[in-house]
Design a protein around this motif. Structure first.
Motif, mmCIF file in Angstrom:
data_model
loop_
_atom_site.group_PDB
_atom_site.id
_atom_site.type_symbol
_atom_site.label_atom_id
_atom_site.label_comp_id
_atom_site.label_asym_id
_atom_site.label_seq_id
_atom_site.Cartn_x
_atom_site.Cartn_y
_atom_site.Cartn_z
ATOM 1 N N LEU A 76 0.818 -1.217 0.000
ATOM 2 C CA LEU A 76 0.000 0.000 0.000
ATOM 3 C C LEU A 76 0.852 1.267 0.000
ATOM 4 O O LEU A 76 0.488 2.263 -0.624
ATOM 5 N N GLN A 77 1.962 1.268 0.737
ATOM 6 C CA GLN A 77 2.852 2.426 0.826
ATOM 7 C C GLN A 77 2.123 3.678 1.325
ATOM 8 O O GLN A 77 2.379 4.793 0.885
ATOM 9 N N VAL A 78 1.210 3.490 2.249
ATOM 10 C CA VAL A 78 0.517 4.607 2.887
ATOM 11 C C VAL A 78 0.434 4.314 4.380
ATOM 12 O O VAL A 78 0.430 3.162 4.809
ATOM 13 N N GLY A 79 0.374 5.365 5.160
ATOM 14 C CA GLY A 79 0.228 5.198 6.596
ATOM 15 C C GLY A 79 1.469 4.652 7.256
ATOM 16 O O GLY A 79 2.574 4.666 6.699
ATOM 17 N N ASN A 80 1.299 4.168 8.466
ATOM 18 C CA ASN A 80 2.418 3.653 9.253
ATOM 19 C C ASN A 80 2.682 2.182 8.929
ATOM 20 O O ASN A 80 1.803 1.458 8.482
ATOM 21 N N VAL A 81 3.917 1.759 9.177
ATOM 22 C CA VAL A 81 4.279 0.349 9.085
ATOM 23 C C VAL A 81 4.047 -0.278 10.452
ATOM 24 O O VAL A 81 4.639 0.161 11.445
ATOM 25 N N TYR A 82 3.193 -1.289 10.517
ATOM 26 C CA TYR A 82 2.753 -1.812 11.808
ATOM 27 C C TYR A 82 3.916 -2.329 12.632
ATOM 28 O O TYR A 82 3.995 -2.087 13.839
ATOM 29 N N ILE A 83 4.831 -3.046 12.018
ATOM 30 C CA ILE A 83 5.929 -3.648 12.764
ATOM 31 C C ILE A 83 6.825 -2.582 13.394
ATOM 32 O O ILE A 83 7.501 -2.827 14.391
ATOM 33 N N LEU A 84 6.825 -1.374 12.832
ATOM 34 C CA LEU A 84 7.613 -0.269 13.388
ATOM 35 C C LEU A 84 6.784 0.601 14.321
ATOM 36 O O LEU A 84 7.320 1.208 15.257
ATOM 37 N N ASN A 85 5.481 0.645 14.073
ATOM 38 C CA ASN A 85 4.626 1.524 14.857
ATOM 39 C C ASN A 85 4.189 0.899 16.181
ATOM 40 O O ASN A 85 3.871 1.619 17.130
ATOM 41 N N GLN A 86 4.156 -0.446 16.253
ATOM 42 C CA GLN A 86 3.758 -1.134 17.480
ATOM 43 C C GLN A 86 5.020 -1.674 18.165
ATOM 44 O O GLN A 86 5.583 -2.684 17.747
ATOM 45 N N PRO A 87 5.493 -1.031 19.219
ATOM 46 C CA PRO A 87 6.771 -1.433 19.832
ATOM 47 C C PRO A 87 6.741 -2.816 20.469
ATOM 48 O O PRO A 87 7.796 -3.432 20.662
ATOM 49 N N ALA A 88 5.560 -3.332 20.819
ATOM 50 C CA ALA A 88 5.496 -4.640 21.489
ATOM 51 C C ALA A 88 5.380 -5.792 20.509
ATOM 52 O O ALA A 88 5.455 -6.957 20.930
ATOM 53 N N ALA A 89 5.217 -5.526 19.222
ATOM 54 C CA ALA A 89 4.955 -6.595 18.256
ATOM 55 C C ALA A 89 6.170 -7.495 18.074
ATOM 56 O O ALA A 89 6.097 -8.716 18.276
ATOM 57 N N LEU A 90 7.293 -6.920 17.687
ATOM 58 C CA LEU A 90 8.482 -7.716 17.424
ATOM 59 C C LEU A 90 9.021 -8.397 18.683
ATOM 60 O O LEU A 90 9.389 -9.587 18.625
ATOM 61 N N PRO A 91 9.103 -7.717 19.833
ATOM 62 C CA PRO A 91 9.539 -8.430 21.045
ATOM 63 C C PRO A 91 8.637 -9.601 21.405
ATOM 64 O O PRO A 91 9.129 -10.642 21.865
ATOM 65 N N ALA A 92 7.335 -9.461 21.202
ATOM 66 C CA ALA A 92 6.427 -10.574 21.504
ATOM 67 C C ALA A 92 6.725 -11.777 20.626
ATOM 68 O O ALA A 92 6.737 -12.925 21.102
ATOM 69 N N ALA A 93 6.984 -11.529 19.338
ATOM 70 C CA ALA A 93 7.311 -12.631 18.427
ATOM 71 C C ALA A 93 8.632 -13.287 18.818
ATOM 72 O O ALA A 93 8.754 -14.524 18.815
ATOM 73 N N ILE A 94 9.628 -12.488 19.196
ATOM 74 C CA ILE A 94 10.947 -13.043 19.550
ATOM 75 C C ILE A 94 10.870 -13.859 20.841
ATOM 76 O O ILE A 94 11.406 -14.968 20.928
ATOM 77 N N ILE A 95 10.177 -13.319 21.850
ATOM 78 C CA ILE A 95 10.066 -14.036 23.127
ATOM 79 C C ILE A 95 9.299 -15.341 22.937
ATOM 80 O O ILE A 95 9.669 -16.395 23.477
ATOM 81 N N THR A 96 8.227 -15.295 22.164
ATOM 82 C CA THR A 96 7.456 -16.511 21.911
ATOM 83 C C THR A 96 8.294 -17.563 21.215
ATOM 84 O O THR A 96 8.256 -18.750 21.565
ATOM 85 N N ALA A 97 9.066 -17.151 20.208
ATOM 86 C CA ALA A 97 9.921 -18.100 19.503
ATOM 87 C C ALA A 97 10.950 -18.720 20.443
ATOM 88 O O ALA A 97 11.215 -19.930 20.381
ATOM 89 N N ALA A 98 11.527 -17.928 21.329
ATOM 90 C CA ALA A 98 12.527 -18.452 22.271
ATOM 91 C C ALA A 98 11.902 -19.456 23.236
ATOM 92 O O ALA A 98 12.490 -20.511 23.525
ATOM 93 N N VAL A 99 10.698 -19.144 23.730
ATOM 94 C CA VAL A 99 10.027 -20.054 24.669
ATOM 95 C C VAL A 99 9.674 -21.364 23.985
ATOM 96 O O VAL A 99 9.902 -22.459 24.529
ATOM 97 N N VAL A 100 9.106 -21.294 22.787
ATOM 98 C CA VAL A 100 8.728 -22.515 22.063
ATOM 99 C C VAL A 100 9.963 -23.320 21.692
ATOM 100 O O VAL A 100 9.955 -24.555 21.722
ATOM 101 N N PHE A 101 11.032 -22.649 21.345
ATOM 102 C CA PHE A 101 12.272 -23.346 21.000
ATOM 103 C C PHE A 101 12.843 -24.081 22.205
ATOM 104 O O PHE A 101 13.417 -25.165 22.072
ATOM 105 N N ALA A 102 12.678 -23.520 23.386
ATOM 106 C CA ALA A 102 13.250 -24.118 24.593
ATOM 107 C C ALA A 102 12.376 -25.240 25.146
ATOM 108 O O ALA A 102 12.876 -26.275 25.590
ATOM 109 N N ILE A 103 11.045 -25.043 25.161
ATOM 110 C CA ILE A 103 10.125 -26.061 25.704
ATOM 111 C C ILE A 103 9.018 -26.337 24.685
ATOM 112 O O ILE A 103 7.864 -25.937 24.879
#
Length: 309
Positions: A76-103
């Motif tokens: 679309l190239q309009v408005g905000n980029v969600y992954i940059l505009n929502q500060p909790a999005a990327l950390p949530a994905a990284i933490i979830t991946a680490a937890v699933v990888f471990a257990i």
């Protein structure tokens, strides 16, 4: 002055969607995080199945959870980029991946719950993707497409990164079709002036409902369609006769066939005769060889008796 006139076409070429015509639908942050976490779980489990390392698990989790929105925003190239505009999005994905990888065993046991939340996340993503295109004034078909990209684009990018045919392109129960139906329901309701919150709920319900029906009654997406089988039999026979007439008219004239014996039968008889003759010849040769062997053995016995005497 000439420079200003030359700049007029460039200004006029700016699309009308540069500014939002309405406010985007407000989705609670906790719902967004649930969708991100569930999608990240799916990506991390896939990384475990493919024997990837922690970096691979994190990348696949981020692709599954945020790749669809990134694909939408880049298109679309309009408005905000969600992954940059929502500060909790990327950390949530990284933490979830680490937890699933471990257990992984604890998470993998909840496969049914994960499947339910996964299709819920697809419906929510489809609604938010279609909503962003809608509030920026794009046509309904673009809005549905953006909802589709947001809903299933993450899984599609995951499969592409793994070097395999995306799951949404293969014969399976409704998944991409459910996302398209949900996005269409959202666009239809929102365009009709109905509250965007109600439209989001309808989108999620339609997406989850279609998915459940396809699983409950094992409805699969078709891989091939042949409409000629639907045509009534008499029409097929008539069409076949017409094609045969056309072929006979277009075929060149051939010489009449002469009445002569069937060569194939004569050739088979001749081949059988030669085979039998060859068998008889080999048998006769074997008999002669056996007779010569007997004579040689008898001669050796006589010679041996003379030596003994």
């Amino acid at each position: 002055m000439p420079a200003e006139l030359a700049a007029i076409p460039a200004v006029a070429s700016v699309p009308v969607t540069a500014h939002a015509v309405a406010a985007q639908v407000a989705v609670p942050v906790w719902l967004e995080l649930i969708a991100i976490v569930v999608s990240s779980v799916s990506g991390a489990l896939t990384a475990r199945e493919k024997n990837l390392d922690l970096v691979g698990a994190v990348c696949l989790a981020a692709l599954c959870s945020l790749g669809g929105g990134l694909l939408r925003d880049a298109t679309l190239q309009v408005g905000n980029v969600y992954i940059l505009n929502q500060p909790a999005a990327l950390p949530a994905a990284i933490i979830t991946a680490a937890v699933v990888f471990a257990i992984p065993t604890v998470i993998a046991k909840q496969d049914r719950l994960i499947a339910v939340f996964d299709i819920f996340a697809v419906g929510l993503y489809a609604a938010t993707g279609a909503d962003k295109a809608l509030v920026y004034g794009f046509s309904p078909i673009i809005c549905v497409t953006m909802g589709f990209f947001t809903g299933v684009g993450g899984g599609m990018l995951r499969d592409v990164f793994l070097g395999q045919v995306p799951h949404i392109f293969r014969r399976s129960n409704f998944y991409a079709v459910a996302a398209i139906a949900g996005a269409s329901a959202y666009v239809a309701l929102a365009s009709a002036g109905i509250s965007h919150v109600i439209a989001v709920i309808a989108c999620v319900v339609v997406t989850m409902g279609l998915r459940w029906l396809s699983l409950r009654f094992n409805i699969m997406s078709p891989t091939e369609v042949d409409l000629t089988r639907v045509v009534p039999r008499r029409h097929r026979a008539r069409r076949a006769a017409e094609l045969a007439d056309d072929a006979s008219r277009e075929a060149p004239a051939t010489k009449p066939r002469l009445n002569r014996p069937d060569r194939s039968t004569a050739e088979l008889a001749e081949r059988r005769r030669r085979t039998l003759a060859d068998i008889d010849r080999r048998r006769e040769q074997e008999r002669r060889t056996a007779a010569l062997d007997r004579l040689k053995r008898a001669r050796r016995k006589r010679n041996q008796r003379k030596l003994d005497i």
